[in-house]
Design a protein around this motif. Sequence first.
Motif, PDB file in Angstrom:
ATOM      1  N   UNK A 185      20.531   5.559  -2.545  1.00  0.00           N
ATOM      2  CA  UNK A 185      20.511   4.302  -2.253  1.00  0.00           C
ATOM      3  C   UNK A 185      20.078   3.369  -3.618  1.00  0.00           C
ATOM      4  N   UNK A 186      19.429   3.815  -4.434  1.00  0.00           N
ATOM      5  CA  UNK A 186      19.261   3.005  -5.522  1.00  0.00           C
ATOM      6  C   UNK A 186      20.703   2.615  -6.282  1.00  0.00           C
ATOM      7  N   UNK A 187      21.556   3.563  -6.272  1.00  0.00           N
ATOM      8  CA  UNK A 187      22.872   3.326  -6.819  1.00  0.00           C
ATOM      9  C   UNK A 187      23.526   2.177  -6.026  1.00  0.00           C
ATOM     10  N   UNK A 188      23.571   2.096  -4.761  1.00  0.00           N
ATOM     11  CA  UNK A 188      24.174   1.077  -4.097  1.00  0.00           C
ATOM     12  C   UNK A 188      23.325  -0.313  -4.458  1.00  0.00           C
ATOM     13  N   UNK A 189      22.101  -0.324  -4.568  1.00  0.00           N
ATOM     14  CA  UNK A 189      21.363  -1.336  -4.839  1.00  0.00           C
ATOM     15  C   UNK A 189      21.604  -1.900  -6.063  1.00  0.00           C
ATOM     16  N   UNK A 190      21.992  -0.813  -6.856  1.00  0.00           N
ATOM     17  CA  UNK A 190      22.374  -1.308  -8.354  1.00  0.00           C
ATOM     18  C   UNK A 190      23.745  -2.208  -8.467  1.00  0.00           C
ATOM     19  N   UNK A 191      24.458  -1.872  -7.656  1.00  0.00           N
ATOM     20  CA  UNK A 191      25.734  -2.559  -7.410  1.00  0.00           C
ATOM     21  C   UNK A 191      25.349  -3.951  -6.976  1.00  0.00           C
ATOM     22  N   UNK A 192      24.515  -4.173  -6.347  1.00  0.00           N
ATOM     23  CA  UNK A 192      24.321  -5.441  -6.013  1.00  0.00           C
ATOM     24  C   UNK A 192      23.504  -6.246  -6.902  1.00  0.00           C
ATOM     25  N   UNK A 193      22.728  -5.532  -7.697  1.00  0.00           N
ATOM     26  CA  UNK A 193      21.889  -6.271  -8.983  1.00  0.00           C
ATOM     27  C   UNK A 193      22.917  -6.612  -9.596  1.00  0.00           C
ATOM     28  N   UNK A 194      23.952  -5.933  -9.872  1.00  0.00           N
ATOM     29  CA  UNK A 194      25.248  -6.458 -10.940  1.00  0.00           C
ATOM     30  C   UNK A 194      25.724  -7.571 -10.309  1.00  0.00           C
ATOM     31  N   UNK A 195      26.041  -7.690  -9.093  1.00  0.00           N
ATOM     32  CA  UNK A 195      26.817  -8.685  -8.324  1.00  0.00           C
ATOM     33  C   UNK A 195      25.811  -9.906  -8.579  1.00  0.00           C
TER      34      UNK A 195
END
Length: 769
Positions: A306-316
């Motif tokens: 789940x942290x990988x998915x949230x990291x995508x949103x941090x980038x966006x």
Amino acid sequence: MDILFVNNFGLPFNSGVFFTIILLGVAAFFILRFAKSKGHYFLHLGTLSFVFILIGYSTFFQTIIRSNADVPIDMTNPDNAITLIKYLQREQYGKVPLLTGPDYNSKPNGMKDGHMEYWKGPKNYVELGEKKDEYTYESGDVRFFPRIWDGNDPSHASYYRNYLGLSESDDPSSSDNIKFFLGYQVNQMWWRYFCWNYIGRQNDFQNIMGEPHTGNWVSGIKFLDKNRVGDLDKMPEGFRNNRARNELYFLPFILGLLGLIFHFQNDKRNAFIVTLLFFFTGLAIVIYLNNTPLQPRERDYAYAGATYAFAIWIGLGVMMVSDWFKKLKLGNMSPAIATVLCLLAVPVLMASKEWDDHDRSRKTLALASAKNYLNSCEPNAILFTEGDNDTYPLWYAQEVEGIRTDVRLINISLLGIDWYIDQLSYKVNDAAPVPLIWKPEQYRGEKRNYIQYLDNKSIAQDKAVNLKEILEFIGSDAGGATLPTMDGSVSNYFPTKNFFIPVDKNLIAQNKVLPANDTSAIADIVQFTLPNNVAYKNDLAILNILAANAWKRPIYFANSIDPDHYEGLQEYLQLEGLAFKLVPVRTPGSTPNTPLRVNTEKCMDLIMNKFEFGNADQQGIHYDQTNRRMLNTPRILAVQLADNLVRLNRKADAIKVIEKVLKSISESSYPVMITQEDRTMILMADAAIKAGSAEISKKITDKLLKFVKEDIQYVATLKADHKSFKQDDLQFSLTALNFLANEAKMNGMPELAASLEKEVQTLAKGVMF
């Protein structure tokens, strides 16, 4: 399929597996060809997806290849299709109810029909009997979405009741299950870990019951944190300056939320896919694991996806910030400004806060502890360990570093499984096989998973029976050795709990089990009583090893194992470093916590000259709670050895031992504190008092007093309903200080005793119980 090909067609092992793989490959080829020619898009897509799943599973071929090489560490021995399935299904960890199941206090009324178990024999698969591992319940005792389901462990049942406010006579409801799911499994086990990463973390102490002072998420925004967990700046130093205190001020979390909004605004389809990834690697894992309480550690690694998915949103989120700057008419500089600002606000901030508690470059504690355990043993010894933390470092030391490969390690946590018992017959590195009394067919599969004690009137219960004879009795399928059970089957039993192991004094002298000047104390038999009325397969395996070894090799028990696994032999154990050696000499009153028989010179040499402390004497290295528990083992040994030296009137040597360990474990690595889990510095102060060192005693007690004063100061900042969490801790701390005052009074330190008594009286007045 493999059973059919091997047992019925007489083909080699795994032939059925290869036939199935070829069949699936051919079928997939023709289905893809058909779907493409007919334009069936979803059939084509679904088949390709299935093929890619098979390709993913093909990685397990390396597991099978490795297992067939009979390597020393071969978990579940997955060298054939049958054991590979058990390996993939994690069968040894048991089953967890998901959609339907019982509550913790539901009473089973029977067993579900099981399935036939097989073992890979020399030429075919051999039937082991039916495995029944699931209970049945009345329909009224089964509910949808069970979350408070494990009543087999009394501590779990007690936790459920305390958490939900239920009495022993109360039956839990569906709302109780949902309350536990949301409050414990979701909030405490998942959301708290998620917040550690993106909002901030209080410290690395494990949180058990929602305590305000351990392991919560915090932000660093003081007025928000103080309302939830009190004033962090008034906590005792060991908590206040814990390197895992990482305050991120919500910034990574806010940037991720901005990215989530930006994603849905600009690409709903891909945003939905990432949301699915976030859900299925986070909350769905929570639902699937259905965690019981009192986990040995936070299972944060289970939710890493789940942290990988949230990291995508941090980038966006950077793109969202860039859009804002464009609206402020900053022109072409908007992306650059947004990138720099967000880099400083998130990854740079996270690195500056979190690097110190994640940096392991100078920490060598795992290997050091492994060396200390192995070097506590004599050549060609058998060493019983328990659990991952006490075994994996030792495996690494032997397999990778080549250290003490003559010692045979036996992990009690795995010893209750047939494949692991089978592996005792292998030679591992320089360690010879370990013999048993039983043959493989006597313990394989579900046979003799546990044996109960039943008073047999034909055997005098006040007399001991040869352990080998008892094991032969339990291992027999003859009618006189079994009793009928409620389901119509038969079960073996213990006719007595009093055993003895014969002692061959010539062999003892030949193998130098004891020094030559100590042989007069050797007993004719080692007589002991099993501590419980039930012995599980790992206990039975230990008893098998003890009986079959018959003093041929030194046997050691790590000092960290569950005392029940000493099998009632506590008074025949001799402390040697971080392990207890089984000796044919009884020392009445000796226990693992207070050993009265100590190999003093060996322990002195180990602590003063040979033990390593994993750089714990240095500054600036973070040792988390698990590491600190590992550092406790030499501390406890130092206390036990110092007590023994004082009994021998060698107080100067006792002081040297205490000073050595205090110097080797700096306060930067392990701050002085009092908790109900960590009592080592209380014991260290007590040992220093008994040894007559006023300087060391005063130094430690001053630091303990400082801890307690700061703890009381912190508790005053908590909300009323949170103060109750600390009540037992404060009572324990004051009791400990009062104990040290009494010890000082009895050991000729009146000034220290008076000072401590005065401080305790003053502190007690300010604490409301």
